[in-house]
Design a protein around this motif. Structure first.
Motif: not given
Lengths: 281, 317
Positions: B25-35
């Protein structure tokens, strides 16, 4: 736009640089470097949309290139220098203590053109997929290019990446496979065959282009064809036939020159076969 | 002994999930990856809130780490998560080349760390990950102790530029760090000031250390209890100051002796101020299936074991 003859001229000088760098360091990987000199020249002097002086790690607004088979650093360094990413004279520091031109590429010393370390094989395609996804998120319509060795395709991670890219329709990605059928221990077909590579890529939902990597005209044709296939829901593989050691008769076609430096006599012989077209560093 | 009340019970992995959502929410550059472990590692809320910034990689952890590196190169803050066993040991070379050596802004998030993963057994109970990760140049290593601290730590590493490893656990454990407790990467948290012994604890063992402190108080022993959530960079100053006052130390962690927090503390003391030291950790063994609590007892990670270690180390002063 450069002519085929102009590009070929550049590639001959790149080959001279490769031989001189590897001889100067008494180590390095001349075979794959020589074989990919035409491709790398075609990419950096004709195909890739980028401006060396404006190099950024993020690569927004330009094409990005990743070298997955990092051991062919000599050809990359030479092309980057000749294209204006850093001074040509720095090529003389290849593999020397304190140089940015490490044996295998790294961003550690802020060498313009290099974004990620490579050398441990099988990882560059995954990094390129990340960069391709990044471009899509950033709204950047440029492309990501990767070069992999064919022996490198024996790494399992490559197939994770191929599966992911096909499954996720990563269509801003062009991966070139240097199909020289040579790796350290012998011919790829003998060590662990890739068999029908085109069929494998097709089965993973990629588009496939084939080209002759030691024919500049065909390199340009293949790269342009690949570019036209992007944006259509599939990643694109270019299976590029080359000869390891291309341009030097005693190296050409032999896996034995994967990672061996020529001695003084061999270097003189090799250089006598390679035209000095742009002036040695 | 300062009183710590249980504010609730929650798994630290949920702290990661909530911290990640907040960081997103604070930073639109945060992305997440999951396996293929989205809900297990608590990335579901992030996925729902920011579907375009969530990447399901499939069961391909090596690919995940390097895709994260590529995203980081594109200016993203890339969180790659799996069980700690598969997010570290399985992909050591990918982290080494694409994250640590390349100094990319990738956050490796290892859930289900340690023996308290429980019933799945030793294949999944990694007890070597702190050592694996802390040995890499450029990599910071964080092991928060409860839900609140895990939320804070996750937000903090999202704001930190560079490679980071955060490890946290599966079972519900007491929440005892208040939401307003300051969290700073590399800064130890003083939980109780004392004079006879320094107890340095990380992760799930922090609550055990507090319980040990209460027992020791009844025995007339004044324990200084320090929470080290950041194993690298280590808060050298806090540790040296405390040990110079108390003259002995016990380290507590859910990890092997080799390569863990204890190793880092021992190295620090050996070079600066050698003092008697005891370890609460796992002694060169793999874990096994069982309930988390039963495993903690069997492998000697309870407050009772800390009390014994304190009594032993004080005698060595």
């Amino acid at each position: 736009m450069a002519t085929i003859a102009e590009l070929e001229n550049i590639a001959w000088q790149i080959r001279r640089d490769i031989i001189r760098m590897v001889n100067g360091a008494s180590s390095g990987h001349p075979g794959g470097s020589l074989g990919c000199a035409d491709l790398m020249t075609a990419l950096y002097f004709e195909v890739l949309d980028l401006e060396p002086k404006n190099f950024t790690m993020e690569g927004v607004g330009e094409d990005m290139f990743f070298l997955s088979n990092g051991h062919i650093s000599p050809v990359w360094y030479s092309v980057l220098a000749r294209r204006g990413f850093f001074p040509i004279k720095e090529l003389s520091t290849f593999r020397v203590l304190g140089s940015a031109l490490q044996g295998h590429p790294t961003p550690k010393y802020s060498l313009p053109g290099v974004r990620v370390a490579s050398g441990s094989l099988g990882q560059g395609l995954s990094v390129s997929i990340g960069a391709s996804l990044g471009k899509k998120l950033n709204g950047c319509n440029h492309l990501v290019y990767t070069l992999c060795g064919d022996g490198e395709l024996q790494e399992g991670q490559i197939w994770e990446a191929i599966m992911f890219a096909g499954s996720n329709k990563i269509d801003n990605l062009i991966t070139i496979i240097d199909r020289n059928n040579a790796q350290i221990d012998g011919e790829v077909d003998n060590v662990c065959s890739l068999s029908n590579l085109k069929a494998k890529f097709l089965a993973f939902d990629w588009d496939v282009v084939q080209m002759e990597g030691n024919d500049m005209k065909d390199c340009i044709r293949g790269l342009k064809e690949a570019k036209q296939l992007t944006g259509k829901g599939k990643p694109v593989a270019i299976i590029m036939n080359t000869l390891m050691g291309y341009g030097v008769d005693f190296m050409q076609g032999s896996y034995k020159w994967h990672g061996v430096a020529p001695n003084t006599e061999q270097t003189a012989n090799a250089l006598s076969q390679l035209k000095e077209t742009l002036g040695d560093y | 002994m300062k009183k710590y009340t249980i504010l609730g019970e929650k798994d630290t992995r949920s702290g990661f999930g909530d911290g990640l959502l907040e960081a997103g929410k604070r930073n639109p550059k945060v992305v997440a990856l999951c396996a293929d472990l989205t809900d297990s590692v608590k990335m579901g809320a992030f996925k729902q809130a920011f579907p375009e910034r969530f990447f399901q990689i499939g069961i391909a952890e090596a690919n995940m780490i390097d895709i994260a590196a590529g995203l980081a190169l594109s200016g993203k803050v890339a969180f790659a998560s799996s069980f700690a066993a598969f997010a570290t040991g399985r992909v050591y070379d990918q982290i080494r080349q694409g994250v640590a050596y390349s100094n990319t802004n990738v956050k490796i998030a290892g859930s289900h760390a340690g023996i308290t993963l429980g019933e799945d057994g030793a294949t999944h109970q990694i007890l070597e990950d702190i050592g694996l990760m802390k040995m890499m140049p450029n990599m910071i290593v964080i092991n928060p102790c409860d839900y609140n601290q895990t939320v804070q730590a996750t937000i903090a590493i999202a704001e930190y530029k560079g490679p980071a490893y955060i490890r946290y656990g599966r079972p519900k454990v007491p929440i005892f760090i208040s939401e307003d407790t300051p969290f700073e990467i590399g800064k130890a948290l003083m939980l109780n000031e004392g004079k006879d012994v320094t107890i340095i604890a990380t992760g799930h063992l922090v609550w055990e250390a507090i319980k040990a402190g209460e027992i020791l108080e009844e025995q007339g022993i004044s324990a200084e209890i320090i929470n080290i959530h950041t194993i690298k960079p280590l808060d050298n100053e806090a540790i040296l100051n405390s040990v110079s006052k108390t003259g002995c130390v016990v380290t507590c962690e859910e990890h092997q002796f080799n390569g863990g927090l204890g190793d880092s503390v021992a190295q620090l003391l050996a070079r600066n101020n050698p003092k008697p030291m005891e370890y609460i950790a796992i002694d060169d063994k793999f874990g096994e299936s069982g309930k988390p609590e039963d495993l903690m007892v069997k492998y000697g990670l309870k407050s009772k074991n800390i009390v014994e270690a304190v009594n032993k180390v004080i005698k060595r002063k």
